[in-house]
Design a protein around this motif. Structure first.
Motif, PDB file in Angstrom:
ATOM      1  N   TYR A 319       0.860  -1.177   0.000  1.00 32.02           N
ATOM      2  CA  TYR A 319       0.000   0.000   0.000  1.00 32.02           C
ATOM      3  C   TYR A 319       0.900   1.230   0.000  1.00 32.02           C
ATOM      4  O   TYR A 319       1.687   1.432   0.916  1.00 32.02           O
ATOM      5  N   HIS A 328      -2.393   3.611  -3.235  1.00 34.01           N
ATOM      6  CA  HIS A 328      -2.360   2.703  -4.379  1.00 34.01           C
ATOM      7  C   HIS A 328      -2.057   1.290  -3.891  1.00 34.01           C
ATOM      8  O   HIS A 328      -1.100   1.068  -3.142  1.00 34.01           O
ATOM      9  N   THR A 338      -3.332  -2.689  -8.573  1.00 30.97           N
ATOM     10  CA  THR A 338      -4.655  -3.254  -8.827  1.00 30.97           C
ATOM     11  C   THR A 338      -5.802  -2.326  -8.430  1.00 30.97           C
ATOM     12  O   THR A 338      -6.936  -2.552  -8.862  1.00 30.97           O
ATOM     13  N   ASP A 339      -5.539  -1.326  -7.613  1.00 31.74           N
ATOM     14  CA  ASP A 339      -6.618  -0.460  -7.150  1.00 31.74           C
ATOM     15  C   ASP A 339      -6.008   0.794  -6.544  1.00 31.74           C
ATOM     16  O   ASP A 339      -4.799   0.859  -6.281  1.00 31.74           O
ATOM     17  N   SER A 340      -6.856   1.787  -6.323  1.00 31.12           N
ATOM     18  CA  SER A 340      -6.440   2.982  -5.599  1.00 31.12           C
ATOM     19  C   SER A 340      -7.669   3.638  -5.023  1.00 31.12           C
ATOM     20  O   SER A 340      -8.779   3.489  -5.557  1.00 31.12           O
ATOM     21  N   PHE A 341      -7.491   4.367  -3.922  1.00 32.26           N
ATOM     22  CA  PHE A 341      -8.614   5.106  -3.357  1.00 32.26           C
ATOM     23  C   PHE A 341      -8.106   6.395  -2.737  1.00 32.26           C
ATOM     24  O   PHE A 341      -7.092   6.423  -2.061  1.00 32.26           O
ATOM     25  N   THR A 384     -11.671  -1.941   1.889  1.00 34.19           N
ATOM     26  CA  THR A 384     -12.739  -1.272   1.153  1.00 34.19           C
ATOM     27  C   THR A 384     -12.348   0.099   0.614  1.00 34.19           C
ATOM     28  O   THR A 384     -13.018   0.622  -0.284  1.00 34.19           O
ATOM     29  N   GLY A 385     -11.322   0.701   1.195  1.00 39.02           N
ATOM     30  CA  GLY A 385     -10.942   2.056   0.824  1.00 39.02           C
ATOM     31  C   GLY A 385     -11.707   3.123   1.566  1.00 39.02           C
ATOM     32  O   GLY A 385     -11.503   4.322   1.338  1.00 39.02           O
TER      33      GLY A 385
END
Length: 404
Positions: A319, A328, A338-341, A384-385
């Motif tokens: 992270y 990220h 794979t994801d970001s918030f 979950t972000g």
């Protein structure tokens, strides 16, 4: 206090090297390992949960990890560094006198900066591993070791310690493994060059001097130890040291390592330009301690970070809190983001590494993120972000450490 000079055996021959300086390093557990383990049940008041310690100029504020309510505020020096002691209750505060013990308190007891100080000239890295807390003094290269949980019973005096004398002073780090082996960096005023390993009797069993600028430490799955170099990394396992070469040569520096004890993969910061200005970085390193390889992955477009902005968390993922204000999510096995918030506003890098700038620390599934520009701190559910809580402080947060 006990001293064990036998561990010095074989170290002197390695104390040679290149240019050295007090490099920026992440806190705790060798430069940012996994979150500290909880203390023995009942020892800290289990209902208290995580406490968040934040340094500011002249003091340290302590927050409740769930509500982010201020539960304590203590005076300290103008600039201090914070590292978890590993027992679920105490924080090591690096001061001019050494490692001063901050009691983060419980539901029944208020936080207190105690009078307990592990004396050290130029207090540096703190490593927690295998039930031991290891303190490194840059001014002497002496290493102080004590049983991590011993602080819980030592309310009026320091616990019994073991002191392992250094050979030549340098900005270094040490770790004690579960079999009693002692792994430490080697260097002097002119540079840092590698590591040496001694068994529990003080006999040298491995050494390596091809790690210029050695910095940082982490312990991955199966107690494999990694150290960063300016041209790769060192991996120690089963009595042998392996050098991993960075993909960029002659300079590809990894200096801070982020590990999980359930994964052979290690996340590292990465700098590919020795002459680059500022402290923002745009690539991350992945060290595979099983395959003995190192790869490098670019950050997403517009996202950079500093040494304070990497962590490990749920599912052994990485992270990274980036300059675009988002966390990220990085899959080390796949080698991709794979994801970001979004969490905070976009920010710029610090002028000096000591300057307050955003940082991230993780406890379980929750990340704690500082936002100095707004005097704020946030807690984030990494699964979950969702931002769970936010608080505005009366001070500007700088260093951050968690009790568990």
């Amino acid at each position: 206090m006990r001293t064990f000079p036998l561990r010095r055996a074989g170290l002197l021959a390695l104390a040679v090297g290149a240019t050295v300086g007090l490099a920026a390093c992440s806190g705790g557990s060798g430069g940012g390992s996994a979150a500290p383990a909880p203390a023995a049940s009942g020892a800290t008041g289990d209902e208290t949960g995580t406490r968040v310690a934040l340094s500011y100029p002249g003091g340290i504020v302590v927050l409740d990890g769930e509500t982010l309510e201020v539960v304590g505020d203590v005076d300290s020096e103008e600039f201090t560094r914070l590292n978890a002691a590993g027992d679920g209750r105490h924080i090591m505060v690096t001061t001019s006198a050494g490692f001063q013990v901050l009691d983060a308190g419980t539901a029944e007891e208020d936080p207190e900066l105690t009078d307990l100080v592990f004396a050290a000239e130029k207090a540096g890295h703190v490593v927690v591993h295998g039930g031991k807390t290891v303190l490194y003094a840059d001014g002497t290269s002496d290493t102080t070791v004590f049983d991590t949980d011993a602080l819980l019973a030592s309310t009026d005096e320091l616990p019994e310690t073991e002191t392992i004398p250094g050979v030549e002073a340098h900005h270094g780090v040490s770790i004690v493994l579960e079999d009693g082996s002692f792994v430490t960096t080697v260097g002097n005023a002119d540079g840092r060059t590698g590591i040496t390993v001694a068994d529990a009797s003080g006999n040298t069993i491995a050494e390596n001097t091809v790690c210029p600028g050695v910095h940082g430490e982490g312990t991955a799955q199966d107690e494999v130890v990694v150290f960063g170099c300016e041209n790769g990394a060192l991996v120690y396992a089963d009595g042998e040291i392996t050098k991993l070469d960075a993909p960029d040569q002659p300079y590809g520096r990894t200096g801070n390592l982020f590990v999980s004890e359930t994964s052979p993969l290690v996340l590292g910061d990465y700098k590919d330009d020795r002459d680059a200005e500022g402290y923002l970085l745009h690539r991350v390193a992945v060290l595979d301690t099983a395959a003995k390889t190192q790869t490098v992955v670019d950050m997403p477009e517009g996202a950079e970070y500093t040494f304070r902005d990497l962590a490990r968390g749920p599912e052994d993922l990485g992270y990274i809190l980036a300059s675009d204000g988002a966390i990220h999510v990085f899959d080390l096995e796949a080698g991709e983001f794979t994801d970001s918030f979004p969490v905070i506003d976009a920010w710029e890098g610090p002028v000096e590494w000591q300057d307050a700038h955003p940082a991230i620390k993780v406890s379980g599934d929750v990340a704690y993120v500082t936002e100095p520009a707004k005097n704020m701190v946030h807690s984030v559910d990494l699964t979950t972000g969702e931002v769970l809580a936010s608080a505005t402080l009366e001070v500007t947060p700088n260093e951050i450490a968690l009790t568990r």
